[in-house]
Enzyme design. Structure first.
Site, PDB file in Angstrom:
ATOM      1  N   ASN A 190       0.671   8.405  15.332  1.00 40.00           N
ATOM      2  CA  ASN A 190      -0.453   7.476  15.329  1.00 40.00           C
ATOM      3  C   ASN A 190      -0.930   7.118  16.736  1.00 40.00           C
ATOM      4  O   ASN A 190      -2.118   6.863  16.943  1.00 40.00           O
ATOM      5  CB  ASN A 190      -0.090   6.219  14.534  1.00 40.00           C
ATOM      6  CG  ASN A 190      -0.096   6.498  13.043  1.00 40.00           C
ATOM      7  OD1 ASN A 190      -0.914   7.262  12.548  1.00 40.00           O
ATOM      8  ND2 ASN A 190       0.829   5.892  12.317  1.00 40.00           N
ATOM      9  N   TYR A 221       0.806  -1.218   0.000  1.00 39.42           N
ATOM     10  CA  TYR A 221       0.000   0.000   0.000  1.00 39.42           C
ATOM     11  C   TYR A 221       0.843   1.274   0.000  1.00 39.42           C
ATOM     12  O   TYR A 221       0.357   2.332  -0.378  1.00 39.42           O
ATOM     13  CB  TYR A 221      -0.948   0.004   1.198  1.00 39.42           C
ATOM     14  CG  TYR A 221      -2.134  -0.906   1.036  1.00 39.42           C
ATOM     15  CD1 TYR A 221      -3.327  -0.436   0.490  1.00 39.42           C
ATOM     16  CD2 TYR A 221      -2.072  -2.244   1.404  1.00 39.42           C
ATOM     17  CE1 TYR A 221      -4.427  -1.268   0.328  1.00 39.42           C
ATOM     18  CE2 TYR A 221      -3.166  -3.088   1.248  1.00 39.42           C
ATOM     19  CZ  TYR A 221      -4.337  -2.596   0.707  1.00 39.42           C
ATOM     20  OH  TYR A 221      -5.425  -3.421   0.539  1.00 39.42           O
ATOM     21  N   HIS A 233     -16.802  24.823  21.925  1.00 38.06           N
ATOM     22  CA  HIS A 233     -15.767  25.472  22.740  1.00 38.06           C
ATOM     23  C   HIS A 233     -14.571  25.768  21.841  1.00 38.06           C
ATOM     24  O   HIS A 233     -14.148  24.905  21.058  1.00 38.06           O
ATOM     25  CB  HIS A 233     -15.360  24.540  23.887  1.00 38.06           C
ATOM     26  CG  HIS A 233     -14.465  25.170  24.904  1.00 38.06           C
ATOM     27  ND1 HIS A 233     -13.166  25.549  24.634  1.00 38.06           N
ATOM     28  CD2 HIS A 233     -14.672  25.488  26.212  1.00 38.06           C
ATOM     29  CE1 HIS A 233     -12.625  26.058  25.718  1.00 38.06           C
ATOM     30  NE2 HIS A 233     -13.527  26.047  26.695  1.00 38.06           N
ATOM     31  N   CYS A 249      -1.904   1.165  10.878  1.00 38.54           N
ATOM     32  CA  CYS A 249      -1.127   2.264  11.461  1.00 38.54           C
ATOM     33  C   CYS A 249      -1.612   2.573  12.873  1.00 38.54           C
ATOM     34  O   CYS A 249      -0.957   2.239  13.852  1.00 38.54           O
ATOM     35  CB  CYS A 249      -1.214   3.519  10.583  1.00 38.54           C
ATOM     36  SG  CYS A 249      -0.285   3.397   9.049  1.00 38.54           S
ATOM     37  N   ARG A 269      -7.636  -4.442   6.666  1.00 36.78           N
ATOM     38  CA  ARG A 269      -6.610  -4.775   7.650  1.00 36.78           C
ATOM     39  C   ARG A 269      -6.963  -4.245   9.039  1.00 36.78           C
ATOM     40  O   ARG A 269      -7.272  -3.084   9.202  1.00 36.78           O
ATOM     41  CB  ARG A 269      -5.249  -4.216   7.220  1.00 36.78           C
ATOM     42  CG  ARG A 269      -4.667  -4.873   5.985  1.00 36.78           C
ATOM     43  CD  ARG A 269      -3.348  -4.261   5.582  1.00 36.78           C
ATOM     44  NE  ARG A 269      -3.490  -2.854   5.229  1.00 36.78           N
ATOM     45  CZ  ARG A 269      -2.472  -2.033   4.985  1.00 36.78           C
ATOM     46  NH1 ARG A 269      -1.238  -2.471   5.093  1.00 36.78           N
ATOM     47  NH2 ARG A 269      -2.685  -0.778   4.660  1.00 36.78           N
ATOM     48  N   PHE A 272     -11.804  -0.868   7.293  1.00 37.93           N
ATOM     49  CA  PHE A 272     -11.416  -0.291   8.580  1.00 37.93           C
ATOM     50  C   PHE A 272     -11.751   1.192   8.691  1.00 37.93           C
ATOM     51  O   PHE A 272     -11.722   1.763   9.778  1.00 37.93           O
ATOM     52  CB  PHE A 272      -9.924  -0.543   8.876  1.00 37.93           C
ATOM     53  CG  PHE A 272      -8.956   0.401   8.214  1.00 37.93           C
ATOM     54  CD1 PHE A 272      -8.721   1.669   8.719  1.00 37.93           C
ATOM     55  CD2 PHE A 272      -8.225  -0.002   7.102  1.00 37.93           C
ATOM     56  CE1 PHE A 272      -7.806   2.522   8.121  1.00 37.93           C
ATOM     57  CE2 PHE A 272      -7.309   0.840   6.501  1.00 37.93           C
ATOM     58  CZ  PHE A 272      -7.103   2.109   7.017  1.00 37.93           C
ATOM     59  N   ARG A 320       3.364   9.116   5.939  1.00 40.32           N
ATOM     60  CA  ARG A 320       2.227   9.646   6.708  1.00 40.32           C
ATOM     61  C   ARG A 320       1.110   9.995   5.730  1.00 40.32           C
ATOM     62  O   ARG A 320       0.880  11.163   5.423  1.00 40.32           O
ATOM     63  CB  ARG A 320       2.651  10.853   7.545  1.00 40.32           C
ATOM     64  CG  ARG A 320       3.661  11.775   6.878  1.00 40.32           C
ATOM     65  CD  ARG A 320       3.689  13.150   7.486  1.00 40.32           C
ATOM     66  NE  ARG A 320       4.134  13.161   8.872  1.00 40.32           N
ATOM     67  CZ  ARG A 320       4.786  14.178   9.423  1.00 40.32           C
ATOM     68  NH1 ARG A 320       5.117  15.222   8.687  1.00 40.32           N
ATOM     69  NH2 ARG A 320       5.106  14.166  10.698  1.00 40.32           N
ATOM     70  N   ARG A 348     -11.469  25.779  22.238  1.00 39.50           N
ATOM     71  CA  ARG A 348     -10.246  24.986  22.412  1.00 39.50           C
ATOM     72  C   ARG A 348     -10.538  23.492  22.585  1.00 39.50           C
ATOM     73  O   ARG A 348      -9.713  22.750  23.101  1.00 39.50           O
ATOM     74  CB  ARG A 348      -9.451  25.517  23.618  1.00 39.50           C
ATOM     75  CG  ARG A 348      -8.813  26.885  23.333  1.00 39.50           C
ATOM     76  CD  ARG A 348      -8.210  27.512  24.564  1.00 39.50           C
ATOM     77  NE  ARG A 348      -9.216  27.854  25.567  1.00 39.50           N
ATOM     78  CZ  ARG A 348     -10.005  28.942  25.498  1.00 39.50           C
ATOM     79  NH1 ARG A 348      -9.904  29.760  24.462  1.00 39.50           N
ATOM     80  NH2 ARG A 348     -10.887  29.194  26.440  1.00 39.50           N
ATOM     81  N   LYS A 356       6.982   8.939  14.001  1.00 36.85           N
ATOM     82  CA  LYS A 356       5.952   8.115  13.357  1.00 36.85           C
ATOM     83  C   LYS A 356       5.049   7.456  14.395  1.00 36.85           C
ATOM     84  O   LYS A 356       3.811   7.470  14.292  1.00 36.85           O
ATOM     85  CB  LYS A 356       6.631   7.048  12.489  1.00 36.85           C
ATOM     86  CG  LYS A 356       5.733   5.933  11.996  1.00 36.85           C
ATOM     87  CD  LYS A 356       4.704   6.418  11.011  1.00 36.85           C
ATOM     88  CE  LYS A 356       3.958   5.242  10.392  1.00 36.85           C
ATOM     89  NZ  LYS A 356       2.916   5.662   9.469  1.00 36.85           N
TER      90      LYS A 356
END
Length: 401
Positions: free
Chosen positions: A206, A11, A240, A256, A325, A317, A150, A242, A202
Site C-alpha cells: 500500500n 469490511y 512509453h 489502507c 473512510r 473514497f 489484499r 516502460r 502488507k
C-alpha cells in the site's frame, strides 16, 4: 468438524467469515456492537459489498455462520479488528491485544491463531509473547501466523478467494498449518514466509501505491500551473513501453493506502523519506482542490453579483462504492462547507442518507449548478454531458479536460 472464530465483522472480517462458512466450516463472527450481531443473525448485513448479502443469508440460513458478542472455543481464531492511530500517526494495536485477551482462556493445544489486521512490524511476535506469558503451558503447542488481506472494495468476495496470499508464520510449522487452512477457501497461490516479512509486505504494497498516486497527483499540480491537460499528458507518457503513470485524483482515501504508510513512517522516520513525502503530497491534494472550488465561487460571485449554486459530486473514497473512510472527497466538502455553507448541493449516489450532509440526486444537482466540482469518478457521473455554461472543475477525470 473444523470450527473458526472471527474477531471483528467489518469490511474484511464479515466477507471472510462468510466465505469460510460457505466451505462447510462452522463459523462464529464476534463483534462488540450488538446491532451488528443482530443484523447478521437475521441473515442481513451492515455494510455494502456486492453479493455479500446473498452469501451471508445463505450461510446463516444453513446454520454455518452465526454472530456473537463473545468468542467461543474453536480450532482456528482470526483477529480482524481495526488498528487505529494515536496522536502523530502512531499505530495503536490495543484492539488486537484486547481481542487476543478475549481468546486467551479458550486457546488449547493444536489451535491456529491468525492475525489479519494491518499491524506494525513485529506485532505478531509481540502477540506471541503475550499469549505465552499468559498461558505458558501452550508454548510450542499452538500455531501463530500473520496473513494480511489484499482486496479491492466492491470486489471483495472474488478477490478473497482468487488473490494470492502471503502467509507468515512465527515458525515453519505455523506457516504450514496456516497454509493448510487457507487452502480450504483460497484458490490463489499461498506464499509462505515469516511473520515479520508478511507484516512488512502488507505495508509495502500500500505504501508503493501511495507513492505512485503521489507522483500522479504532483503532476496534476504542476500541469495546473503550466496550463497543460494532465490527462492527455499521462496518456501520452504511458505510450512509453516502460512507463505506467496512474491517474490523479483529489487525494487518497480508504483504510489502507491512506493509512498503511504511517506504520512505516512512525517506526522508521529516518529511512522512510519518500514514503513520508508521498503522504504529504496526497494529504495536500484535497486542500488544493478545496481552494480551487472556493476561488471559483468567489470569482463567480464577483462577476455575477450573486452566490453560485455549487454541486460537489462524490463523497466516497473511490469510485462506485459507499465507503467514506479517510475520504479526500468528504474532506473537500467539509472544507468548502465551513467557508460557504449556502447553495451547496452534495452528491453521493452510492448512499441514500448521511448524518451531516443533505444529499441531492446527481442529475438534479448538475442541472442546477453554476459550478460543478467532480470529486469521485462514479459511473453515474460519466453519463453527464459537458456544459459550456457551467464552471466545471474535474478533479477525477470525468471529462479529462
Amino acid at each position: 468438524m473444523t470450527k473458526a472464530v472471527f474477531m471483528g465483522l467489518g469490511y474484511i472480517g464479515l466477507p471472510t467469515a462468510a466465505i469460510v462458512a460457505s466451505k462447510g466450516i462452522e463459523t462464529v463472527g464476534v463483534d462488540i456492537n450488538p446491532n451488528v450481531v443482530d443484523t447478521i443473525n437475521q441473515g442481513k448485513i451492515h455494510i455494502v459489498e456486492p453479493d455479500l448479502d446473498k452469501l451471508v443469508k445463505e450461510v446463516v440460513d444453513k446454520g454455518m455462520l452465526r454472530a456473537a458478542t463473545a468468542p467461543v472455543p474453536a480450532d482456528v481464531f482470526f483477529i480482524v479488528v481495526p488498528t487505529p492511530f494515536k496522536g502523530n500517526h502512531e499505530p495503536d494495536i490495543t484492539y488486537v491485544e484486547a481481542a487476543t485477551r478475549l481468546i486467551l482462556p479458550l486457546l488449547r493445544e493444536g489451535n491456529l491463531f491468525i492475525i489479519e489486521s494491518t499491524c506494525p512490524i513485529g506485532t505478531t511476535e509481540k502477540i506471541e509473547h503475550l499469549i505465552y506469558n499468559e498461558q505458558p503451558e501452550l508454548k510450542g503447542k499452538i500455531y501463530i501466523a500473520y496473513c494480511p488481506e489484499r482486496v479491492l472494495p466492491g470486489n471483495v468476495l472474488y478477490e478473497l478467494e482468487h488473490n494470492d496470499r502471503i502467509i507468515g508464520g512465527v515458525n515453519k510449522d505455523s506457516a504450514e498449518k496456516a497454509v493448510a487452512f487457507y487452502s480450504k477457501f483460497v484458490m490463489g497461490t499461498l506464499h509462505k514466509t515469516n511473520a515479520r516479512t508478511a507484516e512488512m509486505c502488507k505495508l509495502t504494497e500500500n505504501s508503493s501505491r501511495d507513492v505512485q498516486i503521489a507522483f500522479a497527483n504532483e503532476l496534476s499540480l504542476i500541469c495546473a500551473k503550466a496550463e497543460i491537460n494532465v490527462w492527455e499528458l499521462i496518456e501520452l507518457a504511458n505510450k512509453h513501453p516502460r512507463v505506467n503513470i496512474l491517474q490523479p485524483g483529489c487525494g487518497v482515501g480508504g483504510h489502507c493506502i491512506a493509512v498503511d504508510p504511517y506504520f512505516l513512517t512512525a517506526a522508521f522516520p529516518v529511512e522512510s523519506q519518500l514514503i513520508a513525502k508521498s503522504r504529504e503530497i496526497n494529504n495536500y491534494k484535497p486542500l488544493w482542490c478545496a481552494e480551487k472550488i472556493k476561488n471559483a465561487m468567489l470569482e463567480y460571485e464577483l462577476k455575477h453579483a450573486k452566490k453560485p449554486v455549487v454541486a460537489l459530486l462524490g463523497l466516497a473514497f473511490k469510485p462506485n462504492i459507499d465507503d467514506l473512510r479517510e475520504s479526500p472527497a468528504k474532506q473537500i466538502v467539509q472544507n468548502v462547507m465551513q467557508s460557504e455553507p449556502e447553495n451547496l448541493l452534495v452528491v453521493e449516489p452510492n448512499i441514500s442518507t448521511h448524518p451531516i450532509f443533505k444529499l441531492t440526486d446527481y442529475n438534479k444537482a448538475y442541472k442546477q449548478a453554476n459550478i460543478a466540482a467532480f470529486l469521485v469518478a462514479h459511473n453515474e457521473f460519466k453519463t453527464l454531458q459537458w456544459d459550456d455554461d457551467k464552471i466545471i472543475l474535474d478533479f477525477c477525470g470525468i471529462f479529462k479536460r
